[in-house]
Design an enzyme around this catalytic site. Structure first.
Site, PDB file in Angstrom:
ATOM      1  N   ASP A 175       3.086   7.944  35.290  1.00 42.60           N
ATOM      2  CA  ASP A 175       2.864   8.591  36.582  1.00 42.60           C
ATOM      3  C   ASP A 175       3.036   7.534  37.676  1.00 42.60           C
ATOM      4  OD1 ASP A 175       1.812  10.404  38.708  1.00 42.60           O
ATOM      5  OD2 ASP A 175       1.207  11.610  36.988  1.00 42.60           O
ATOM      6  N   HIS A 229       6.573  11.626  40.554  1.00 47.59           N
ATOM      7  CA  HIS A 229       5.485  10.948  39.827  1.00 47.59           C
ATOM      8  C   HIS A 229       6.024   9.738  39.033  1.00 47.59           C
ATOM      9  CE1 HIS A 229       2.096  13.650  40.648  1.00 47.59           C
ATOM     10  NE2 HIS A 229       2.952  14.644  40.567  1.00 47.59           N
ATOM     11  N   GLU A 293       5.665  18.687  41.456  1.00 47.90           N
ATOM     12  CA  GLU A 293       5.324  17.950  42.668  1.00 47.90           C
ATOM     13  C   GLU A 293       6.368  16.880  42.985  1.00 47.90           C
ATOM     14  OE1 GLU A 293       0.482  18.357  42.671  1.00 47.90           O
ATOM     15  OE2 GLU A 293       1.330  16.720  41.492  1.00 47.90           O
TER      16      GLU A 293
HETATM   17  C1  ACM Z   1      -0.254  18.917  37.981  1.00 50.70           C
HETATM   18  O1  ACM Z   1      -1.406  19.296  38.203  1.00 50.70           O
HETATM   19  N1  ACM Z   1       0.270  17.923  38.670  1.00 50.70           N
HETATM   20  C2  ACM Z   1       0.564  19.538  36.961  1.00 50.70           C
END
Ligand code: ACM
Length: 501
Positions: A175, A229, A293
């Site tokens: 991440d 991420h 995201e």
């Molecule tokens: C998430 O909560 N970023 C999948």
């Protein structure tokens, strides 16, 4: 006759009179192919009971594999306990492994102790059980990027999943804040990306974990996040970003970071190389590519990304997200694996992806209608990083919601008003433990239990018997106590340490 208090509740359970006593002379008779289940039974029971439970042709605990028992599916089993012997039958080995966990729960709770226990009669009540899961995917996602957890923790976590007949550990390995998966071709990923909040695994540790999990019927599903991420990867290799001249640090904040991967060929090669190494370590049929995201501002601002979008005939830089996921997803398909991604709308990934709708349940239906296979992960009932109570005794967690035990128990992977086709595409459900606010191992277990027991119950039974679950959980909490699992205490205790949230 009192009913044995098991979690998850078996499909059919009939108590019978009498008990079967395990003793120093008790032996196990596995048919060929069932030896791994005999080994698991021994490994699980020996630390507390000291019983040797050797394999012997005259053993009275019979573990039988019979492929003709097709009604039991992959993970179902039949268990008959009589005063003179135990017969555990399944069509496939995972069914026997599940049945071993049932046998373990039938024993006195002290049997779960990691240390020798004396003065307890190791007997189980006579019973007839036929059991099989409603959903084939029953799991837990653990984020080891935001806060690293050593592999010893993961092994214990796997043991706890298996106790509840959960069969997937989804490891969120990368991440913005950390990269925990070693990749020989890109050593700086863990040298640089493994620094904050922790460390990184070795290949050997992960391979051992995969074996440990498999012996318990648990598959480890790896997740490598892309194209967002990825700040930890960009800190290690800035040339993978949209501004190769820029140096970045591994992110030290929480939230959504706007730095994302570039879309040039070198980045696609990077992802494929990383995933080839991931597939070497993790035999899981499913490999998770993240995908959620992903702000597109950098692609809009980048002439190279805009050019790429035009060359590929896309409507614009926003469409690069689906294009990227498809390019990498196809690489997994070519390798014989199933790509998995988080979905935000139910309609943002190529249809051959297995998707995890994490916002709303309705997105799961949208995805199923598009033909996706779906693992439900709605945040309001499956995100264990949210506090489990609004009470003043609850430590701070992810802000924004409370997810209490009853909400998790109410998770409905395939709501009744969905069509049979939609329901048929639901593989199951899993809990998520994001770890921004989870700095210690004890805190991770505290947030996981007992809410994960509720998810396991729902995913295995497909039913929502709240009063029955709550009654059985009272007893089950003593099993968790025996295992030393920290868990939430009620603010209004009746029996200190034993009451429900
Ligand atoms: C998430 O909560 N970023 C999948």
């Amino acid at each position: 006759m009192p009913l044995p208090r098991l979690i998850p509740q078996p499909s059919r359970l009939s108590p019978l009179p009498g008990r079967f006593a395990f003793g120093p002379d008790t032996a196990v008779r596995p048919v060929p192919g069932a030896e791994a289940a005999a080994a698991l039974l021994r490994d699980l029971l020996r630390p507390a009971t000291g019983l040797p439970l050797p394999d012997r042709p005259d053993g009275t605990v019979v573990l039988a594999l019979d492929p003709a028992l097709t009604g039991l599916g992959e993970e179902g089993y039949g268990l008959t306990v009589g005063a003179e012997g135990v017969l555990l039958r399944a069509a496939r080995l995972p069914g026997l492994l599940a049945g071993v966990q049932t046998l373990r729960q039938l024993l006195p709770v002290e049997a779960l102790s990691a240390a020798p226990v004396t003065g307890v009669a190791w007997s189980v009540p006579c019973v007839q059980i036929t059991d099989r899961p409603r959903f084939p995917w029953r799991g837990a996602m653990l984020d080891v990027s935001r806060h690293f957890r050593p592999v010893s923790f993961l092994r214990r976590y796997v043991d706890l999943l298996a106790l509840h007949k959960l069969n997937v550990l989804h490891l969120h390995l990368t991440d913005d804040q950390g990269w925990r998966m070693p990749v020989a071709a890109y050593p700086r990923l863990t040298e640089t990306g493994g620094l904050p909040h922790g460390g990184a695994y070795t290949r050997g540790e992960l391979a051992d974990l995969v074996r440990h999990a498999a012996a318990r019927g648990v598959t480890v599903v790896p997740e490598i996040e892309m194209p967002g991420h990825v700040r930890a990867a960009l800190a290690a290799y800035p040339r993978l970003g949209n501004r190769p001249d820029r140096t970045l640090d591994v992110w030290d904040r929480w939230g959504v970071c706007d730095t994302v991967l570039g879309v040039h060929d070198e980045v696609l090669d990077f992802c494929r190389t990383v995933l080839d190494e991931v597939m070497d370590v993790f035999p899981s049929p499913h490999v998770h590519l993240g995908g959620e995201e992903c702000p597109t501002a950098e692609w809009h601002a980048s002439p190279a990304a805009r050019r790429r979008a035009a060359e590929e005939g896309l409507t614009g830089p926003d469409a690069l997200h689906g294009w990227f996921m498809d390019r990498i997803g196809r690489h997994l398909v070519d390798a014989g694996r199933h790509p998995v991604g988080w979905t935000e709308t139910g309609a943002d990934l190529p249809p051959y992806f297995t998707v995890m709708p994490w916002r709303d349940t309705a997105h799961g239906r949208t995805a199923a209608r598009r033909g996706h296979r779906v693992v439900m992960a709605p945040h309001r009932t499956t995100y264990l990083d949210y506090p489990q109570s609004a009470g003043p005794d609850e430590p701070p967690g992810q802000p924004g919601a409370v997810v209490d035990l009853r909400a998790v128990h109410g998770t409905d992977p395939a709501p009744r008003d969905w069509s049979p086709e939609e329901t048929g595409r639901v593989l199951g459900t899993q809990a998520q433990l994001w770890t921004e606010y989870v700095p210690t191992a004890a805190h991770a277990e505290y947030l996981t239990f007992p809410r994960l027991c509720a998810l396991a119950e729902t995913a295995w039974t497909g039913r929502h018997d709240w009063p029955g679950f709550r009654d059985r959980l009272h007893h089950h909490l003593t099993r968790l106590d025996t295992l030393g699992v920290p868990r939430r205490l009620s603010p209004t205790p009746t029996v200190p340490g034993k009451e429900l949230p």
